[in-house]
Design a protein around this motif. Structure first.
Motif, PDB file in Angstrom:
ATOM      1  N   ALA A 201      55.130  15.386  62.681  1.00 22.74           N
ATOM      2  CA  ALA A 201      56.834  15.182  62.841  1.00 22.74           C
ATOM      3  C   ALA A 201      57.273  14.067  63.274  1.00 22.74           C
ATOM      4  CB  ALA A 201      57.820  16.291  63.266  1.00 22.74           C
ATOM      5  N   GLY A 202      56.088  14.108  64.290  1.00 22.77           N
ATOM      6  CA  GLY A 202      56.075  13.286  65.370  1.00 22.77           C
ATOM      7  C   GLY A 202      56.255  11.521  65.344  1.00 22.77           C
ATOM      8  N   ASP A 203      55.519  11.360  63.860  1.00 25.96           N
ATOM      9  CA  ASP A 203      54.918   9.850  63.374  1.00 25.96           C
ATOM     10  C   ASP A 203      55.881  10.197  61.983  1.00 25.96           C
ATOM     11  OD1 ASP A 203      52.861  10.278  65.264  1.00 25.96           O
ATOM     12  OD2 ASP A 203      51.696  10.787  63.248  1.00 25.96           O
ATOM     13  N   VAL A 204      57.224  10.621  61.762  1.00 17.57           N
ATOM     14  CA  VAL A 204      57.734  10.879  60.375  1.00 17.57           C
ATOM     15  C   VAL A 204      59.100   9.767  61.445  1.00 17.57           C
ATOM     16  CG1 VAL A 204      58.881  12.327  58.507  1.00 17.57           C
ATOM     17  CG2 VAL A 204      57.129  12.616  59.707  1.00 17.57           C
ATOM     18  N   ASP A 205      59.741   8.785  60.385  1.00 18.75           N
ATOM     19  CA  ASP A 205      61.135   7.861  60.536  1.00 18.75           C
ATOM     20  C   ASP A 205      61.890   8.678  59.157  1.00 18.75           C
ATOM     21  OD1 ASP A 205      60.346   7.044  63.337  1.00 18.75           O
ATOM     22  OD2 ASP A 205      59.590   5.041  61.367  1.00 18.75           O
ATOM     23  N   ALA A 217      64.765  10.516  60.770  1.00 16.29           N
ATOM     24  CA  ALA A 217      63.747  11.079  62.231  1.00 16.29           C
ATOM     25  C   ALA A 217      63.939  12.431  62.932  1.00 16.29           C
ATOM     26  CB  ALA A 217      63.441  10.358  63.285  1.00 16.29           C
ATOM     27  N   ASP A 218      66.054  12.376  63.027  1.00 17.33           N
ATOM     28  CA  ASP A 218      66.433  13.474  63.569  1.00 17.33           C
ATOM     29  C   ASP A 218      66.731  14.582  62.597  1.00 17.33           C
ATOM     30  OD1 ASP A 218      67.856  12.160  61.448  1.00 17.33           O
ATOM     31  OD2 ASP A 218      69.759  12.907  62.646  1.00 17.33           O
ATOM     32  N   ALA A 222      64.610  19.469  62.910  1.00 13.17           N
ATOM     33  CA  ALA A 222      65.947  20.116  62.378  1.00 13.17           C
ATOM     34  C   ALA A 222      65.626  21.062  60.502  1.00 13.17           C
ATOM     35  CB  ALA A 222      67.043  19.434  62.165  1.00 13.17           C
ATOM     36  N   ARG A 223      64.689  19.945  60.038  1.00 20.12           N
ATOM     37  CA  ARG A 223      64.414  21.290  58.974  1.00 20.12           C
ATOM     38  C   ARG A 223      63.814  21.900  58.907  1.00 20.12           C
ATOM     39  NH1 ARG A 223      66.178  17.177  53.625  1.00 20.12           N
ATOM     40  NH2 ARG A 223      67.445  16.454  54.388  1.00 20.12           N
ATOM     41  N   ILE A 224      62.689  22.241  59.875  1.00 17.43           N
ATOM     42  CA  ILE A 224      61.351  22.675  60.217  1.00 17.43           C
ATOM     43  C   ILE A 224      61.825  23.965  60.286  1.00 17.43           C
ATOM     44  CG2 ILE A 224      59.495  23.424  61.526  1.00 17.43           C
ATOM     45  CD1 ILE A 224      58.699  20.031  61.476  1.00 17.43           C
ATOM     46  N   ASP A 225      63.021  23.311  61.631  1.00 17.45           N
ATOM     47  CA  ASP A 225      63.168  25.045  62.269  1.00 17.45           C
ATOM     48  C   ASP A 225      64.407  25.816  60.961  1.00 17.45           C
ATOM     49  OD1 ASP A 225      62.247  24.353  64.635  1.00 17.45           O
ATOM     50  OD2 ASP A 225      64.510  23.095  65.373  1.00 17.45           O
TER      51      ASP A 225
END
Length: 278
Positions: A201-205, A217-218, A222-225
């Motif tokens: 996820a840290g590499d995703v924009d 990116a924001d 949120a969607r994973i959670d």
């Protein structure tokens, strides 16, 4: 038909369930991921690519469900890929000569059945299990395989563009749909997949779900959670506080509440039968 979401990455959103087809520009043509649902949409997509001078040089299906296995003759004869397990599942399911008729009668909504071309359904080649990227002459596309939702499901990370093509996960309109047929522990399988996606996820924009709205990116964490919270609620037989279920669902998506109820019932029956959660 195409909307750019990142450099060299475009999408087309189908009228059917906000299905997202993804086009990735390479050196000699494009990679086409989950190309679409309705025949006239795929034909129009082929026309747009032809006018741009961009032939389809490779295709990819994220998982072995009918709406992600479609193709149109006007898209050409480029190799179409999936994970090895995805391709094996497709071969098994289509080995019955009556399979396409059954898909048309039982899985495709009647109001669009005549608009969905099935002649080229599922003609995909399984990539070797050790292959971690799509073989094509374009940006590096990493394969993140997991077993949530369907056998051999793959998310694709277009690393140079910061785009995650999530398949049927991380949607803002569709709840997590567990594979309750082919997975021994569908709850843990889904949670494991979410951890894998969290790892990139840290590499995703830009996040492109199989169905629903594109996220920035924001939205990724949120969607994973949100998906994790829903799966936890299923596991614990709690009522999920999820905006995708119930009266707060997006217009036209009220049927998702029925899907949730059926998942809850099937999980309860599995638990009673096996004495184990999920």
């Amino acid at each position: 038909m195409l909307r750019q979401v990142a450099e060299g990455v475009l999408i087309h959103e189908s009228e059917f369930c906000q299905s997202n087809a993804v086009v990735v520009h390479g050196r000699a043509g494009v990679l086409l991921i989950d190309p679409g649902v309705l025949g006239y949409e795929m034909a129009a997509l082929a026309n747009d690519l032809r006018e741009l001078g961009q032939p389809v040089v490779a295709g990819f299906s994220t998982h072995p469900h009918w709406d992600h296995l479609l193709w149109h003759a006007r898209l050409g004869t480029a190799p179409r890929y999936g994970t090895a397990r995805c391709a094996a599942t497709v071969r098994d399911r289509l080995s019955d000569p009556r399979a396409k008729a059954r898909i048309a009668a039982q899985l495709i909504p009647p109001d669009i059945a005549e608009q969905v071309p099935l002649d080229l359904l599922g003609l995909i080649t399984g990539l070797p299990a050790e292959m971690a990227q799509i073989p094509w002459d374009g940006p590096h596309v990493r394969i993140v395989e997991h077993q949530a939702h369907a056998p051999g499901h793959a998310a694709l990370l277009i690393e140079e563009r910061g785009v995650l093509v999530a398949g049927d996960m991380l949607s803002d309109v569709l709840i997590p749909l567990l594979d309750l047929n082919d997975t021994a522990d569908p709850i843990e399988g889904y949670l494991t997949a979410l951890r894998l996606l969290e790892g990139v996820a840290g590499d995703v924009d830009v996040l492109v779900p199989g169905h629903g709205s594109i996220g920035g990116a924001d939205q990724v964490h949120a969607r994973i959670d949100q998906d994790r919270a829903y799966v936890h609620a299923l596991r614990d037989a709690h009522v999920p506080s999820d905006p995708r279920v119930g009266p707060s669902a997006k217009d036209g998506w009220d049927w998702v509440a029925g899907v949730h109820a059926r998942q809850l019932q099937r999980l309860a029956r599995r638990s009673e039968r096996d004495g184990t959660p999920g």
